[in-house]
Scaffold this motif. Structure first.
Motif, short mmCIF file in Angstrom:
data_model
loop_
_atom_site.label_atom_id
_atom_site.label_comp_id
_atom_site.label_asym_id
_atom_site.label_seq_id
_atom_site.Cartn_x
_atom_site.Cartn_y
_atom_site.Cartn_z
N LYS A 1 8.78 22.45 8.70
CA LYS A 1 7.40 22.17 8.30
C LYS A 1 6.78 21.04 9.11
O LYS A 1 5.62 21.10 9.50
CB LYS A 1 7.33 21.84 6.81
N LYS A 2 7.55 20.02 9.38
CA LYS A 2 7.02 18.86 10.10
C LYS A 2 6.60 19.25 11.52
O LYS A 2 5.53 18.87 11.99
CB LYS A 2 8.08 17.76 10.13
N SER A 3 7.43 20.03 12.21
CA SER A 3 7.09 20.41 13.58
C SER A 3 5.92 21.39 13.62
O SER A 3 5.11 21.37 14.54
CB SER A 3 8.29 20.99 14.31
N VAL A 4 5.80 22.25 12.60
CA VAL A 4 4.66 23.18 12.54
C VAL A 4 3.37 22.39 12.37
O VAL A 4 2.38 22.64 13.07
CB VAL A 4 4.83 24.18 11.38
N LYS A 5 3.35 21.43 11.48
CA LYS A 5 2.15 20.63 11.25
C LYS A 5 1.80 19.78 12.47
O LYS A 5 0.64 19.53 12.75
CB LYS A 5 2.31 19.76 10.01
N ARG A 6 2.80 19.36 13.23
CA ARG A 6 2.56 18.59 14.43
C ARG A 6 2.00 19.48 15.54
O ARG A 6 1.09 19.10 16.26
CB ARG A 6 3.85 17.92 14.90
N TYR B 1 0.41 22.46 15.16
CA TYR B 1 -0.82 23.13 14.77
C TYR B 1 -1.60 22.29 13.77
O TYR B 1 -1.74 22.65 12.61
CB TYR B 1 -0.50 24.50 14.16
N PRO B 2 -2.14 21.15 14.21
CA PRO B 2 -2.87 20.29 13.27
C PRO B 2 -4.20 20.92 12.86
O PRO B 2 -4.84 21.61 13.64
CB PRO B 2 -3.09 19.02 14.09
N GLY B 3 -4.59 20.70 11.62
CA GLY B 3 -5.89 21.17 11.14
C GLY B 3 -5.90 22.60 10.69
O GLY B 3 -6.95 23.14 10.37
N TYR B 4 -4.78 23.27 10.64
CA TYR B 4 -4.72 24.66 10.20
C TYR B 4 -4.27 24.73 8.74
O TYR B 4 -3.67 23.81 8.22
CB TYR B 4 -3.74 25.46 11.06
N ASN B 5 -4.55 25.86 8.11
CA ASN B 5 -4.04 26.12 6.77
C ASN B 5 -2.67 26.78 6.93
O ASN B 5 -2.51 27.70 7.71
CB ASN B 5 -4.97 27.07 6.02
N TYR B 6 -1.71 26.32 6.16
CA TYR B 6 -0.33 26.81 6.32
C TYR B 6 0.13 27.52 5.05
O TYR B 6 -0.26 27.17 3.95
CB TYR B 6 0.65 25.65 6.58
N VAL B 7 1.00 28.50 5.25
CA VAL B 7 1.72 29.13 4.16
C VAL B 7 3.18 29.11 4.54
O VAL B 7 3.58 29.67 5.53
CB VAL B 7 1.25 30.59 3.94
N PHE B 8 3.98 28.38 3.76
CA PHE B 8 5.42 28.27 4.05
C PHE B 8 6.20 29.09 3.04
O PHE B 8 5.85 29.24 1.93
CB PHE B 8 5.88 26.82 4.02
N VAL C 1 -1.40 32.32 10.90
CA VAL C 1 -0.08 32.81 10.53
C VAL C 1 0.87 32.29 11.59
O VAL C 1 0.73 32.59 12.77
CB VAL C 1 -0.05 34.35 10.49
N VAL C 2 1.81 31.47 11.18
CA VAL C 2 2.74 30.86 12.11
C VAL C 2 4.14 31.28 11.72
O VAL C 2 4.53 31.19 10.55
CB VAL C 2 2.63 29.31 12.06
N ASN C 3 4.90 31.77 12.71
CA ASN C 3 6.28 32.14 12.46
C ASN C 3 7.09 30.86 12.34
O ASN C 3 7.29 30.15 13.31
CB ASN C 3 6.80 33.01 13.59
N THR C 4 7.55 30.57 11.15
CA THR C 4 8.26 29.31 10.91
C THR C 4 9.77 29.49 10.81
O THR C 4 10.46 28.61 10.32
CB THR C 4 7.74 28.65 9.62
N VAL C 5 10.26 30.62 11.28
CA VAL C 5 11.70 30.86 11.18
C VAL C 5 12.47 29.82 11.96
O VAL C 5 13.48 29.30 11.50
CB VAL C 5 12.03 32.29 11.69
N TYR C 6 12.00 29.47 13.15
CA TYR C 6 12.72 28.54 14.00
C TYR C 6 12.14 27.13 13.97
O TYR C 6 12.58 26.26 14.70
CB TYR C 6 12.74 29.06 15.43
N LEU C 7 11.12 26.91 13.15
CA LEU C 7 10.48 25.60 13.09
C LEU C 7 10.54 25.05 11.67
O LEU C 7 10.48 25.80 10.71
CB LEU C 7 9.01 25.71 13.51
#
Length: 75
Positions: A61-66, A68-75, A53-59
């Protein structure tokens, strides 16, 4: 007890002193080996890799994937 102490940033004191020759008793060694086996079994699956679970409020999608590589994401 381990998860509540170590998981919250505390130290876990094992109270396993060496004898006068500087060695641990075989009983204490067996207990520590059993404790390690229990920890290895309990924590063999890295939960963050399975469900992150990644807080993507300030990030974006591209920076999240960079970051945290290899993780499952929910945007």
């Amino acid at each position: 007890m381990y998860a509540k102490s170590i998981g919250r940033g505390a130290n876990l004191l094992l109270n396993v002193p060496p004898n006068r020759q500087g060695r641990f008793s075989s009983r204490d060694s067996a207990a520590l080996i059993g404790f390690k086996a229990m920890l290895d079994k309990a924590f063999k699956t890295e939960l963050l890799k399975v469900n992150a679970v990644v807080n993507t409020v300030y990030l974006n999608k591209k920076s999240v994937k960079r970051r945290y590589p290899g993780y499952n994401y929910v945007f």
